[in-house]
Enzyme design. Structure first.
Site, PDB file in Angstrom:
ATOM      1  N   HIS A  19       0.826  -1.219   0.000  1.00 15.23           N
ATOM      2  CA  HIS A  19       0.000   0.000   0.000  1.00 15.23           C
ATOM      3  C   HIS A  19       0.853   1.258   0.000  1.00 15.23           C
ATOM      4  O   HIS A  19       0.402   2.328  -0.399  1.00 15.23           O
ATOM      5  CB  HIS A  19      -0.939  -0.003   1.210  1.00 15.23           C
TER       6      HIS A  19
ATOM      7  N   ASP B 206       3.689   9.203  -0.556  1.00 24.61           N
ATOM      8  CA  ASP B 206       2.480   8.451  -0.205  1.00 24.61           C
ATOM      9  C   ASP B 206       2.219   7.397  -1.277  1.00 24.61           C
ATOM     10  O   ASP B 206       2.365   7.679  -2.464  1.00 24.61           O
ATOM     11  CB  ASP B 206       1.275   9.421  -0.144  1.00 24.61           C
TER      12      ASP B 206
END
Ligand code: ADQ
Length: 473
Positions: free
Chosen positions: A155, A363
């Protein structure tokens, strides 16, 4: 139909009641809607790490959990996962701590996961492990004789070989990652970085469909961005805009424009630079003084990790400093909440905000960016200001893209967003909305599962057959 077994460090269904902040649970909710097994840590600390899983049921989902001992929690979760891998994978080598004992515990806790999970596996199951806590899981399961297809999705970002080389035992980590049948990443860039690391650490050339060595193990690596159910979130936002709490927010704004930020309180999210940028907006573009308020919702996270405690103290100080410098008796420019807020409430707040400010330093994807776009009124949408280092920036190119380290650039982007004509806002939003409806939580799950079943999938992928040199000797 194969049963899907999800393995993640935390199990959403067993987390404490109340709003939760975290992208993994949001993205995977869809995946088990027809049932399956979800396995992970209960979130509880016991005298010993469990050897057997506790089983419960929520709706059609079987939930299996184990407890961790305090020592394992500290070394596996606080230590190697969140003080070694997390900063490394978020391009913060200066924050990386390494302790060999923590690395050994990281391996042994993965083995404990595998030991408790293996007896629950049926022959036709497919196993899907999630995130950086579980890189060694496939190795441990294989060592216990599990033959099922096993996939892994990261992720968070993956890093280039030059950065991974900072990590002691990086070759071992790469080898363990390549034990999976399918490895998935959020973006093409992360996939390219993974290929770079395969070449460098395992000395394996990437040749699509090439067969290398004798006891070869085919590995498929794919890029498949995670998403949200954009249409459902848009409906929720429309409803929430009429809620009492959103009305209270609106009344408190007395006609001022709202800038919103929503994040876990994490150093990767770039909050200090963002606060600084808002201060510069007020300094440099004085027309916005008294006309705009910035609401930052920052849910406290990983409070056992020292770096997170430091960050919270820093932000508390900065918030006080900005308000002390700019506030008037009837205007608080920065509203700062260090709690999680329910998704329904967030949806209404996003819809009322003229600007969504999403500026992580690094991110994997960033679902807040997609939620903000989904929540807008298509006839009068707000503007997304997005870090070029969020995975979402690879897709959401109609946002105003900024470098999150450059507070002046963010301040200029805020000014541009606050003064952008409606026609341009609508044109940008239309394209962004179309994109977030294409790559959704459902398409993410479908693409990954197809790849794991060996079918062709919508995601861009490379397929290669790897025999890591480490296993040849
Ligand atoms: P996160 O780092 O948790 O996830 P993100 O993708 O932004 O980051 O997801 C956060 C989720 O939690 C969003 O749905 C958001 O609404 C919610 N949230 C955040 N702050 C909140 C708050 N204060 N109150 C309530 N809810 C809040 C990791 C990776 C990301 C990746 C996701 C999914 O770090 O890069 O996008 O997994 O793969």
């Amino acid at each position: 139909m194969a049963r899907i077994v999800i393995v993640s460090n935390r199990i959403p269904a067993t987390s404490p009641k109340g709003p939760q902040a975290g992208g993994l649970a949001i993205g995977l909710k869809d995946c088990l809607k027809d049932g399956g097994l979800w396995f992970g840590w209960s979130g509880d600390i016991s005298a010993q790490t469990s050897t057997d899983a506790k089983i419960s049921h929520t709706g059609k989902i079987d939930v299996a959990t184990i407890d961790l001992s305090r020592e394992d929690y500290k070394k596996f979760y606080v230590g190697y996962s969140n003080s070694t891998l997390w900063p490394l994978l978020h391009f913060q080598p200066g924050l990386v701590e390494f302790d060999r004992a923590q690395f050994e515990t990281y391996l042994s806790v993965n083995h404990a996961f595998a030991r408790a999970l293996a007896p629950l596996i049926q022959p036709s199951d497919i196993i899907w492990a999630h995130d950086y806590h579980l890189i060694p899981l496939a190795c441990s399961l294989r060592a216990l004789g599990v033959k099922n297809r096993i996939g892994f999705f990261l992720h968070v970002p993956f890093v280039p070989a030059s950065l991974l080389s900072v990590l002691p035992r990086a070759d071992k980590l790469m080898h363990m990652l390549c034990t999976y049948d399918v490895v998935g990443f959020q973006t093409h860039q992360h996939l390219r970085d993974f290929e770079d690391c395969v070449r460098n650490f395992l000395n394996v050339p990437i040749e699509p469909d090439a067969s290398i060595g004798i006891d070869n193990h085919p590995l498929r690596a794919i890029a498949t961005p995670i998403g949200i159910d954009a249409r459902a979130f848009a409906r929720q936002a429309k409803r929430s805009a009429q809620s009492r709490v959103t009305k209270r927010l609106e009344e408190s704004m007395v006609g001022r424009a709202l800038i919103i930020g929503v994040d876990r309180l994490d150093y990767s999210k770039g909050l200090p630079n963002r606060f600084e940028a808002f201060g510069r907006l007020l300094d440099r573009f004085s027309e916005h003084r008294l006309k705009v308020s910035y609401l930052q919702v920052a849910a406290r996270s990983r409070e056992d990790v020292a770096e997170y405690q430091r960050l919270k103290r820093d932000l508390d100080r900065r918030a006080g400093e900005i308000n002390g410098r700019h506030a008037e008796f009837d205007w608080v420019p920065l509203r700062y909440i260090t709690r999680a807020v329910s998704r329904a409430t967030l949806a209404g707040f996003y819809r009322k905000a003229r600007v969504g400010l999403v500026t992580p330093l690094w991110d994997g994807m960033n679902l807040v960016a997609k939620e903000y776009v989904a929540a807008q009124d298509p006839d009068d949408p707000g503007v997304l200001v997005l870090s070029r280092f969020a995975g979402a920036a690879e897709e959401l190119t109609e946002a105003i893209i900024v470098n999150p380290l450059d507070s002046d650039e963010i301040a200029e982007a805020l000014h541009q967003a606050l003064t952008m004509p409606r026609a341009e806002r609508k044109a940008r939003h239309e394209k962004l909305f179309e994109k977030i409806c294409r790559t959704t939580a459902a398409s993410f799950c479908r693409d990954f599962i197809s790849a794991l079943l060996g079918e062709s999938c919508g995601a861009d992928h490379i397929t290669t057959t790897l025999v890591p040199t480490a296993t040849r000797s």
